[in-house]
Design a protein around this motif. Structure first.
Motif, short mmCIF file in Angstrom:
data_model
loop_
_atom_site.label_atom_id
_atom_site.label_comp_id
_atom_site.label_asym_id
_atom_site.label_seq_id
_atom_site.Cartn_x
_atom_site.Cartn_y
_atom_site.Cartn_z
N CYS A 75 -14.84 -30.44 64.45
CA CYS A 75 -14.56 -30.25 65.84
C CYS A 75 -13.08 -30.29 66.06
N ARG A 76 -12.97 -30.04 67.38
CA ARG A 76 -11.42 -30.11 67.63
C ARG A 76 -11.10 -31.36 68.42
N ARG A 77 -9.86 -32.02 67.98
CA ARG A 77 -9.65 -33.38 68.66
C ARG A 77 -8.12 -33.33 69.14
N VAL A 206 -1.63 -31.26 78.71
CA VAL A 206 -2.45 -31.02 77.91
C VAL A 206 -2.83 -29.55 77.67
N PRO A 207 -2.69 -29.08 76.40
CA PRO A 207 -2.80 -27.58 76.13
C PRO A 207 -4.51 -27.26 76.08
N ASN A 208 -4.91 -25.95 76.31
CA ASN A 208 -6.29 -25.67 76.19
C ASN A 208 -6.59 -25.49 74.66
N PRO A 209 -7.69 -25.98 74.15
CA PRO A 209 -7.84 -26.16 72.74
C PRO A 209 -7.86 -24.67 72.19
N GLY A 210 -8.12 -23.62 72.97
CA GLY A 210 -8.00 -21.99 72.37
C GLY A 210 -6.39 -21.83 72.51
#
Length: 226
Positions: A75-77, A206-210
């Motif tokens: 996952c990305r956290r 907060v940055p986008n995960p991508g």
């Protein structure tokens, strides 16, 4: 529908039969130790943390973490500390989990350290397109008492719905869920919804995960992909 009662009171053993000053002091120490080990936190503290304006502390970075201790799925956290009242009275944390292969299967949480300082309590959680169904316990307001929520249905958990009958916080203060009407549909709208619910004033940081790349594990080697 029958409601479940609050927590069961436990008898605290007396230090001795005589009620002298030493025994009273021992009882007070035992009582304080018992409450500090079992209390999540006072309601007023949780209420203040939830309601007050919050600022996310940098750095705001995504990282790859194993999914349920899996060596093959990650996952990305993003997790950071939260500033309230110009400082940090207690450890308060902002957390987002993005699940493998999707930017629309997400979990957002507001967490705080419990009174014992050894674990955390979740004061608020929003789940976008959760993979599993959820069934509420048999207590609380009629609209959440025993509610069944299907997999994929966006819903939220707020500690106000998971209180004991005396108004104190339960050990699990995120048990009860509520279906979110007109829910967000993607990462950016879900982030905005979450930040409005918990009163975060710099959620746009907060940055986008991508934006920071997708961390993939192939054969145990992590690579950063654009």
């Amino acid at each position: 529908m029958a409601r479940s009662g609050g927590g069961v009171a436990r008898q605290i053993p007396e230090a001795g039969r005589q009620r002298g000053p030493l025994n009273v002091a021992r009882d007070i120490h035992t009582l304080c130790s018992y409450h500090s080990s079992t209390m999540v936190m006072p309601f007023d503290d949780a209420d203040h943390i939830f309601r007050c304006a919050k600022r996310l502390k940098k750095p705001l970075r995504w990282e790859s973490v194993p999914k349920n201790n899996s060596a093959s799925e990650h996952c990305r956290r993003l997790e950071c500390r939260v500033e309230i009242d110009g400082g940090i009275r207690r450890g308060v944390f902002f957390r987002i989990i993005a699940y493998p292969g999707s930017l629309t299967r997400l979990t957002f949480q507001l967490e705080t350290e419990k009174a014992n300082g050894r674990s955390r309590a979740t004061l608020y959680r929003f789940e976008l397109n959760p993979p599993r169904p959820h069934t509420n316990k048999l207590y609380g307001p009629d609209e959440v008492n025993g509610l069944f929520i299907n997999a994929g249905v966006p819903h939220e958990h707020v500690f106000y719905d998971s209180l004991n009958s005396d108004g104190s916080l339960r050990k699990r203060c995120d048990e009860q869920g509520r279906i979110v009407d007109d829910p967000p549909e993607d990462f950016s709208t879900a982030l905005g919804y979450f930040c409005r619910r918990i009163n975060v004033i710099n959620g746009s940081d907060v940055p986008n995960p991508g934006d920071q790349g997708l961390l993939l594990c192939l054969g145990g080697v992590a690579s950063l992909c654009a």
